[in-house]
Design an enzyme around this catalytic site. Structure first.
Site, PDB file in Angstrom:
ATOM      1  CD  GLU A  26     -13.739 -62.922   0.340  1.00  0.00           C
ATOM      2  OE1 GLU A  26     -12.911 -62.005   0.501  1.00  0.00           O
ATOM      3  OE2 GLU A  26     -14.613 -63.223   1.172  1.00  0.00           O
ATOM      4  CD  GLU A  74      -7.966 -63.686  -2.907  1.00  0.00           C
ATOM      5  OE1 GLU A  74      -8.449 -63.264  -1.837  1.00  0.00           O
ATOM      6  OE2 GLU A  74      -6.989 -63.160  -3.451  1.00  0.00           O
ATOM      7  CD  GLU A 100      -9.175 -62.583   4.566  1.00  0.00           C
ATOM      8  OE1 GLU A 100     -10.317 -62.632   4.052  1.00  0.00           O
ATOM      9  OE2 GLU A 100      -8.280 -61.816   4.170  1.00  0.00           O
TER      10      GLU A 100
END
Length: 137
Positions: free
Chosen positions: A42, A83, A90
């Site tokens: 990411e 995170e 997501e």
């Protein structure tokens, strides 16, 4: 079995074998490392790592105390955890609802907001240590 070897041809998944003892410890560590490998993919997480490294250099220049380093490390670990959870949200939303939906957008936005809150907490604490703590003592 399907392509991923997860479902037998009869459509009924078999029981999942659970590890116990030391095997469970190694399996859990393996899953955590897999998550860390996924998270490093990411861009936002890589940016957070760079910001943490910069903060550590700034702490050294500002002659931060051991407590201040520990507090910053704890805040950073929390940010990493948020995170990871945001990335998981997501991934699940994209898997379950590949089309754009208001509910999926809300879930992703809320996860992003949680990460923003921790980013701001990290930045505020780093600013305090580097720029304000020396003047207040």
């Amino acid at each position: 079995m399907d392509v991923n070897n997860t479902t037998p041809r009869n459509g009924k998944p078999g029981p999942v074998g659970k590890h116990t003892g030391i095997r469970h410890l190694f399996a859990a560590a393996s899953y955590s490392l897999g998550g860390a490998k996924r998270l490093i993919g990411e861009a936002a997480f890589r940016h957070e790592l760079i910001a943490f490294a910069i903060a550590m250099v700034a702490f050294a220049v500002a002659d931060a105390t051991l407590f201040q380093y520990v507090a910053m490390a704890i805040l950073f670990l929390l940010m990493m955890a948020f995170e990871a959870i945001n990335t998981a949200i997501e991934e699940i939303v994209d898997r379950v609802s590949p089309e754009i939906s208001e509910m999926g957008k809300n879930a992703k936005d809320l996860g992003s907001f949680a990460c923003l809150c921790l980013i701001l907490a990290n930045a505020a604490y780093a600013f305090y240590v580097v720029f304000l703590a020396g003047f207040m003592n």
